[in-house]
Design a protein around this motif. Structure first.
Motif, PDB file in Angstrom:
ATOM      1  N   ARG A  22       7.045  53.186 -33.050  1.00  0.00           N
ATOM      2  CA  ARG A  22       8.170  52.446 -32.302  1.00  0.00           C
ATOM      3  C   ARG A  22       9.155  52.453 -32.598  1.00  0.00           C
ATOM      4  O   ARG A  22       9.659  52.235 -33.994  1.00  0.00           O
ATOM      5  N   GLN A  23      10.183  52.609 -31.785  1.00  0.00           N
ATOM      6  CA  GLN A  23      11.774  52.461 -32.202  1.00  0.00           C
ATOM      7  C   GLN A  23      12.074  51.061 -31.968  1.00  0.00           C
ATOM      8  O   GLN A  23      12.312  50.567 -30.956  1.00  0.00           O
ATOM      9  N   VAL A  24      12.656  50.768 -33.453  1.00  0.00           N
ATOM     10  CA  VAL A  24      13.337  49.322 -33.559  1.00  0.00           C
ATOM     11  C   VAL A  24      14.750  49.363 -33.296  1.00  0.00           C
ATOM     12  O   VAL A  24      15.227  50.019 -34.106  1.00  0.00           O
ATOM     13  N   ARG A  25      14.901  49.025 -32.065  1.00  0.00           N
ATOM     14  CA  ARG A  25      16.742  48.916 -32.084  1.00  0.00           C
ATOM     15  C   ARG A  25      17.194  47.405 -32.139  1.00  0.00           C
ATOM     16  O   ARG A  25      18.348  47.158 -32.273  1.00  0.00           O
ATOM     17  N   ALA A  26      16.167  46.533 -32.085  1.00  0.00           N
ATOM     18  CA  ALA A  26      16.714  45.098 -32.323  1.00  0.00           C
ATOM     19  C   ALA A  26      15.815  44.085 -33.319  1.00  0.00           C
ATOM     20  O   ALA A  26      14.587  44.390 -32.996  1.00  0.00           O
ATOM     21  N   VAL A  27      16.336  43.308 -34.049  1.00  0.00           N
ATOM     22  CA  VAL A  27      15.509  42.405 -34.663  1.00  0.00           C
ATOM     23  C   VAL A  27      15.667  40.941 -34.249  1.00  0.00           C
ATOM     24  O   VAL A  27      16.944  40.533 -34.321  1.00  0.00           O
ATOM     25  N   LEU A  28      14.962  40.246 -33.971  1.00  0.00           N
ATOM     26  CA  LEU A  28      14.896  38.804 -33.596  1.00  0.00           C
ATOM     27  C   LEU A  28      14.327  38.058 -34.801  1.00  0.00           C
ATOM     28  O   LEU A  28      13.429  38.135 -35.330  1.00  0.00           O
ATOM     29  N   PHE A  29      15.236  37.322 -35.353  1.00  0.00           N
ATOM     30  CA  PHE A  29      14.973  36.201 -36.397  1.00  0.00           C
ATOM     31  C   PHE A  29      14.567  34.757 -36.132  1.00  0.00           C
ATOM     32  O   PHE A  29      15.495  34.078 -35.496  1.00  0.00           O
ATOM     33  N   ASP A  30      13.410  34.217 -36.529  1.00  0.00           N
ATOM     34  CA  ASP A  30      13.764  32.664 -36.644  1.00  0.00           C
ATOM     35  C   ASP A  30      14.560  32.272 -37.342  1.00  0.00           C
ATOM     36  O   ASP A  30      15.125  32.984 -38.635  1.00  0.00           O
ATOM     37  N   PHE A  31      15.004  31.049 -37.532  1.00  0.00           N
ATOM     38  CA  PHE A  31      16.212  30.390 -38.522  1.00  0.00           C
ATOM     39  C   PHE A  31      15.398  29.864 -39.686  1.00  0.00           C
ATOM     40  O   PHE A  31      15.326  30.165 -40.568  1.00  0.00           O
ATOM     41  N   HIS A  32      14.849  28.445 -39.211  1.00  0.00           N
ATOM     42  CA  HIS A  32      14.434  27.545 -40.510  1.00  0.00           C
ATOM     43  C   HIS A  32      12.997  28.251 -40.920  1.00  0.00           C
ATOM     44  O   HIS A  32      12.123  28.477 -40.346  1.00  0.00           O
ATOM     45  N   GLY A  33      12.912  28.442 -42.296  1.00  0.00           N
ATOM     46  CA  GLY A  33      11.907  29.101 -42.756  1.00  0.00           C
ATOM     47  C   GLY A  33      11.676  30.421 -42.969  1.00  0.00           C
ATOM     48  O   GLY A  33      11.006  31.185 -43.515  1.00  0.00           O
ATOM     49  N   THR A  34      12.850  31.296 -42.150  1.00  0.00           N
ATOM     50  CA  THR A  34      13.002  32.818 -42.239  1.00  0.00           C
ATOM     51  C   THR A  34      14.287  32.932 -42.909  1.00  0.00           C
ATOM     52  O   THR A  34      14.108  34.057 -43.443  1.00  0.00           O
ATOM     53  N   LEU A  35      15.340  32.521 -42.226  1.00  0.00           N
ATOM     54  CA  LEU A  35      16.641  32.868 -42.778  1.00  0.00           C
ATOM     55  C   LEU A  35      17.240  31.887 -43.883  1.00  0.00           C
ATOM     56  O   LEU A  35      18.015  32.267 -44.583  1.00  0.00           O
ATOM     57  N   ALA A  36      16.803  30.744 -43.622  1.00  0.00           N
ATOM     58  CA  ALA A  36      17.297  29.447 -44.338  1.00  0.00           C
ATOM     59  C   ALA A  36      16.208  28.409 -44.604  1.00  0.00           C
ATOM     60  O   ALA A  36      15.201  28.301 -43.546  1.00  0.00           O
ATOM     61  N   GLN A  37      16.353  27.556 -45.662  1.00  0.00           N
ATOM     62  CA  GLN A  37      15.563  26.360 -45.745  1.00  0.00           C
ATOM     63  C   GLN A  37      16.361  25.119 -45.757  1.00  0.00           C
ATOM     64  O   GLN A  37      17.603  25.376 -46.611  1.00  0.00           O
ATOM     65  N   VAL A  38      15.494  24.073 -45.444  1.00  0.00           N
ATOM     66  CA  VAL A  38      16.476  22.846 -45.805  1.00  0.00           C
ATOM     67  C   VAL A  38      16.615  22.483 -47.081  1.00  0.00           C
ATOM     68  O   VAL A  38      15.790  22.790 -48.061  1.00  0.00           O
ATOM     69  N   GLU A  39      17.435  21.855 -47.589  1.00  0.00           N
ATOM     70  CA  GLU A  39      17.950  21.372 -49.061  1.00  0.00           C
ATOM     71  C   GLU A  39      16.581  20.701 -49.682  1.00  0.00           C
ATOM     72  O   GLU A  39      15.682  20.175 -49.023  1.00  0.00           O
ATOM     73  N   GLU A  40      16.704  20.569 -51.086  1.00  0.00           N
ATOM     74  CA  GLU A  40      15.494  20.099 -51.685  1.00  0.00           C
ATOM     75  C   GLU A  40      15.354  18.504 -51.416  1.00  0.00           C
ATOM     76  O   GLU A  40      16.518  17.875 -51.105  1.00  0.00           O
ATOM     77  N   PRO A  41      14.270  17.905 -51.096  1.00  0.00           N
ATOM     78  CA  PRO A  41      14.097  16.538 -50.564  1.00  0.00           C
ATOM     79  C   PRO A  41      15.205  15.506 -51.378  1.00  0.00           C
ATOM     80  O   PRO A  41      15.627  14.750 -50.627  1.00  0.00           O
ATOM     81  N   SER A  42      14.958  15.519 -52.571  1.00  0.00           N
ATOM     82  CA  SER A  42      15.695  14.257 -53.289  1.00  0.00           C
ATOM     83  C   SER A  42      17.253  14.580 -53.337  1.00  0.00           C
ATOM     84  O   SER A  42      17.876  13.674 -53.026  1.00  0.00           O
ATOM     85  N   ARG A  43      17.580  15.786 -53.327  1.00  0.00           N
ATOM     86  CA  ARG A  43      19.125  16.117 -53.185  1.00  0.00           C
ATOM     87  C   ARG A  43      19.395  15.613 -51.585  1.00  0.00           C
ATOM     88  O   ARG A  43      20.540  14.901 -51.469  1.00  0.00           O
TER      89      ARG A  43
END
Length: 251
Positions: A22-43
């Motif tokens: 399969r020719q992959v010409r585009a990638v779709l990314f989820d945001f939270h948990g894939t590209l970034a995570q929320v800061e540590e809870p206590s912080r």
């Protein structure tokens, strides 16, 4: 299906002999948990309290964080229980900005911290770059895709604009489109949100790969896309995002 499945391999050919071409010409990314995570809870709690003019000690901040996580935090985890008066807002949280804010400030408000304005301050942290931690492999992976001529979209179930976060992180030029549920009126796993992303990128679903960390992201398969499900990692830790590059054709 578990919330965080192991990384998948390229889909085998029908005869089982090996990876699909399969020719992959585009990638779709989820945001939270894939590209970034929320800061540590206590912080998160310490920063929100400071915005309200209150300095907490670490022990109290940790105890408050535990209670707030049980109540439900924007960016996860899901609430142990949604109070009846918040049920409608909760159901619509990824479709309307006011519902997203109302649901999560309402959940935080069920925890009595004794700090005026605390629930709103907690929510405000999710709207600013300082409240998130991009995974260390996010930037390099997006840059490698751009160098390879692969189009990129971020497809997220979310109730606020995340584009300012990418601007602040210096990643905005590596993303071609943001497809946000509250803007398009569709939530994953509805195939329509993936079709919308492919349309914005000018590619067919069969030429696209969806990368995420939940079964909702795997819903892209019903839209005709391939899917790669990765385990969400703690803030600051690599999450194997670079494995996306294995789906690209070998030069």
């Amino acid at each position: 299906m578990p919330d965080h499945a192991e990384p998948t391999n390229p889909v085998p050919d029908a005869d089982g002999r090996g990876p699909s071409r399969r020719q992959v010409r585009a990638v779709l990314f989820d945001f939270h948990g894939t590209l970034a995570q929320v800061e540590e809870p206590s912080r998160w709690v310490l920063a929100a309290a400071a915005a309200c003019g209150v300095e907490l000690d670490r022990v109290r901040a940790t105890a408050l964080a535990d209670r707030l996580l049980t109540a439900g935090r924007a960016g996860g985890p899901l609430p142990a229980r949604v109070p009846p008066h918040l049920a409608e807002l909760w159901a619509d949280r990824d479709l309307y900005e006011h519902a997203h804010r109302g649901a999560y400030t309402g959940l935080a408000g069920t925890v009595d911290a004794g700090i005026d304005g605390f629930a709103e301050a907690l929510y405000e942290r999710v709207l600013v770059p300082q409240g998130w931690v991009p995974y260390p492999d996010t930037g390099p992976t997006l840059a490698a895709l751009r160098a390879a001529g692969v189009r990129v979209a971020v497809v997220s179930n979310i109730g606020f604009d995340i584009r300012p976060l990418f601007d602040a992180w210096g990643l905005a030029d590596l993303v071609d489109a943001h497809v946000l549920s509250y803007e398009v009126g569709r939530c994953k796993p509805d195939p329509a949100i993936f079709w919308r992303a492919c349309g914005m990128l000018g590619v067919d679903p069969e030429e696209s790969l969806m990368v995420g960390d939940t079964p909702a992201d795997a819903g892209a398969v019903a839209a005709g896309c391939a899917a790669l499900i990765l385990p969400a990692a703690d803030p600051g830790r690599p999450n194997a995002l670079g494995s996306v590059l294995n789906f690209l054709p070998t030069p």
